[in-house]
Design a protein around this motif. Structure first.
Motif, PDB file in Angstrom:
ATOM      1  N   TYR A  47      50.622  41.394  37.768  1.00 21.62           N
ATOM      2  CA  TYR A  47      50.116  42.768  37.641  1.00 21.62           C
ATOM      3  C   TYR A  47      49.220  42.926  36.413  1.00 21.62           C
ATOM      4  CZ  TYR A  47      53.223  44.438  41.335  1.00 21.62           C
ATOM      5  OH  TYR A  47      53.837  44.652  42.547  1.00 21.62           O
ATOM      6  N   SER A  49      47.251  40.449  35.171  1.00 21.36           N
ATOM      7  CA  SER A  49      46.187  39.449  35.170  1.00 21.36           C
ATOM      8  C   SER A  49      44.826  40.141  35.162  1.00 21.36           C
ATOM      9  CB  SER A  49      46.298  38.544  36.396  1.00 21.36           C
ATOM     10  OG  SER A  49      45.932  39.263  37.565  1.00 21.36           O
ATOM     11  N   THR A  50      43.788  39.350  34.951  1.00 18.75           N
ATOM     12  CA  THR A  50      42.427  39.894  34.921  1.00 18.75           C
ATOM     13  C   THR A  50      41.815  39.994  36.319  1.00 18.75           C
ATOM     14  OG1 THR A  50      41.567  37.664  34.542  1.00 18.75           O
ATOM     15  CG2 THR A  50      41.993  39.040  32.590  1.00 18.75           C
ATOM     16  N   GLN A  51      42.550  39.552  37.343  1.00 19.94           N
ATOM     17  CA  GLN A  51      42.030  39.623  38.707  1.00 19.94           C
ATOM     18  C   GLN A  51      41.835  41.082  39.123  1.00 19.94           C
ATOM     19  OE1 GLN A  51      44.825  37.429  41.097  1.00 19.94           O
ATOM     20  NE2 GLN A  51      43.853  35.462  40.625  1.00 19.94           N
ATOM     21  N   GLU A  52      40.837  41.307  39.981  1.00 17.13           N
ATOM     22  CA  GLU A  52      40.531  42.658  40.439  1.00 17.13           C
ATOM     23  C   GLU A  52      41.691  43.229  41.247  1.00 17.13           C
ATOM     24  OE1 GLU A  52      37.016  45.007  42.918  1.00 17.13           O
ATOM     25  OE2 GLU A  52      36.768  42.897  42.341  1.00 17.13           O
ATOM     26  N   LYS A  53      42.004  44.493  40.992  1.00 18.78           N
ATOM     27  CA  LYS A  53      43.110  45.161  41.676  1.00 18.78           C
ATOM     28  C   LYS A  53      42.604  46.455  42.308  1.00 18.78           C
ATOM     29  CE  LYS A  53      46.215  43.617  37.957  1.00 18.78           C
ATOM     30  NZ  LYS A  53      45.119  43.207  37.049  1.00 18.78           N
ATOM     31  N   SER A  54      43.384  46.983  43.227  1.00 18.52           N
ATOM     32  CA  SER A  54      43.038  48.272  43.828  1.00 18.52           C
ATOM     33  C   SER A  54      43.181  49.377  42.782  1.00 18.52           C
ATOM     34  CB  SER A  54      43.953  48.563  45.013  1.00 18.52           C
ATOM     35  OG  SER A  54      45.280  48.804  44.567  1.00 18.52           O
ATOM     36  N   ASN A  55      42.530  50.491  43.034  1.00 20.39           N
ATOM     37  CA  ASN A  55      42.623  51.631  42.109  1.00 20.39           C
ATOM     38  C   ASN A  55      44.062  52.107  41.952  1.00 20.39           C
ATOM     39  OD1 ASN A  55      39.870  51.651  41.649  1.00 20.39           O
ATOM     40  ND2 ASN A  55      39.446  53.101  43.303  1.00 20.39           N
ATOM     41  N   GLU A  58      45.858  49.694  39.648  1.00 18.67           N
ATOM     42  CA  GLU A  58      45.350  49.899  38.281  1.00 18.67           C
ATOM     43  C   GLU A  58      45.999  51.120  37.640  1.00 18.67           C
ATOM     44  OE1 GLU A  58      43.592  48.061  36.441  1.00 18.67           O
ATOM     45  OE2 GLU A  58      42.239  46.833  37.625  1.00 18.67           O
TER      46      GLU A  58
END
Length: 338
Positions: A47, A49-55, A58
């Motif tokens: 949770y 990490s720098t990977q892209e996440k959904s809004n 976030e």
């Protein structure tokens, strides 16, 4: 540990790489989200990490102030616990399992000139099937059945034709249509014949360049397969059956006795022998008559779905259906060697 708030570094470092559930809490101690994992530590760390996440994720991560966790022996138990806690606590960021009262039934109608089936919120009578989790599929089926009836029974198949607009149907024809629908929804062999005929019509329509009609038959095929997998296929696999399931765990083994889609007894052992398993079965069978009836079949559907899905993953499990002739030693050998 970059990206992880300072107040959570020690907590996350203490989380073991074991199966279990985790609870994300806000600054006021409210549980915002409940999740499960086969390896808690890596899942919770992901949770941050720098990977892209959904809004949505976030927003949740921004408000995480504390994290609690509960370790379980198996992933199955983690899933069951997650489901139970979500139903009880209804965390704001959870969607799955929280709204089981939205599950619906499909009822084969009594005489109705234009509508052979309808969707119900609650079960009514013997011509009512479900509950089903996917309301959207039921809504589509309700419309599709208006355009493909009347259904009639051929020698070894079902006859029907797709019509762009629904047509009124007389009572005698409606009764034949109704009988066909009921046996299709009840009997696997009948449903397979129906699926085969839909697939055949789809191919014929495509070969004649009627691509819109072929697409409609394709949708009908997928929707009926959903009903098949959600009820008939599932029922044949577990309903009314007695099943012994064993899983290799970190230290030893865990046995589960499953009866009528419920876990009746579970126990872990450091070693596994025929005597141990026989003793477990004697204790489990003594509990069969003490099983309470369904209090909420919509809620129970989620637990059954978890059980069915988990039993398909046999990487660390041995499964034995307890019919009249079964080989307990083969079950033990398989469990020891998985």
């Amino acid at each position: 540990m970059s990206g992880i708030p300072e107040n959570l570094v020690e907590k996350i470092n203490s989380i073991p790489a074991k199966p279990g559930i985790y609870q994300m809490k806000d600054i006021y101690g409210n549980i915002m989200y409940i999740g499960k994992s086969k390896t808690l530590k890596s899942r919770v760390r992901s949770y941050f990490s720098t990977q892209e996440k959904s809004n949505k994720i976030e927003r949740m991560v921004f408000h995480i102030h504390d994290i609690d966790y509960i370790v379980t022996d198996t992933h199955l138990e983690a899933q069951m616990l997650e489901c139970a806690l979500i139903k009880k606590l209804k965390p704001i960021y959870n969607a799955q399992f929280k709204n089981d009262q939205n599950y619906r039934y499909l009822k084969v109608e009594n005489y109705n000139k234009l509508k052979p089936v309808k969707i119900l919120n609650e079960r009514e009578d013997t011509n009512c099937f479900g509950p089903y989790r996917n309301k959207k599929i039921l809504l589509n089926l309700e419309k599709l059945f208006q355009n493909i009836y009347p259904l009639s029974k051929g020698r070894d198949t079902y006859k029907f034709t797709y019509k762009i607009l629904p047509e009124a149907i007389e009572k005698d024809t409606f009764e034949e249509n109704k009988c066909c629908l009921i046996e299709i929804l009840l009997d696997q062999a009948c449903m397979v014949k129906f699926l085969s005929e839909i697939e055949n019509k789809m191919r014929v329509a495509a070969s004649e360049f009627q691509f819109e009609t072929a697409a409609i038959y394709k949708d009908l095929l997928l929707h009926i397969k959903y009903l098949h997998d959600a009820t008939i296929k599932k029922d044949r696999r577990l309903k009314f059956q007695k099943i012994l399931m064993g899983e290799k765990i970190e230290v030893g083994y865990k046995l589960f006795y499953i009866f009528n889609e419920k876990i009746i007894l579970k126990k872990k052992y450091q070693e596994i022998t025929k005597e141990i398993v026989n003793g477990f079965l004697i204790q489990a069978k003594g509990l069969e008559g003490k099983i309470p009836g369904l209090k909420n079949e919509k809620s129970n559907l989620d637990f059954q779905h978890i059980l069915h899905a988990e039993m398909q993953d046999k990487a660390s499990k041995s499964i034995l259906h307890l019919h009249e002739d079964y080989d307990l030693q083969e079950f033990i050998n398989e469990l020891v060697n998985v």
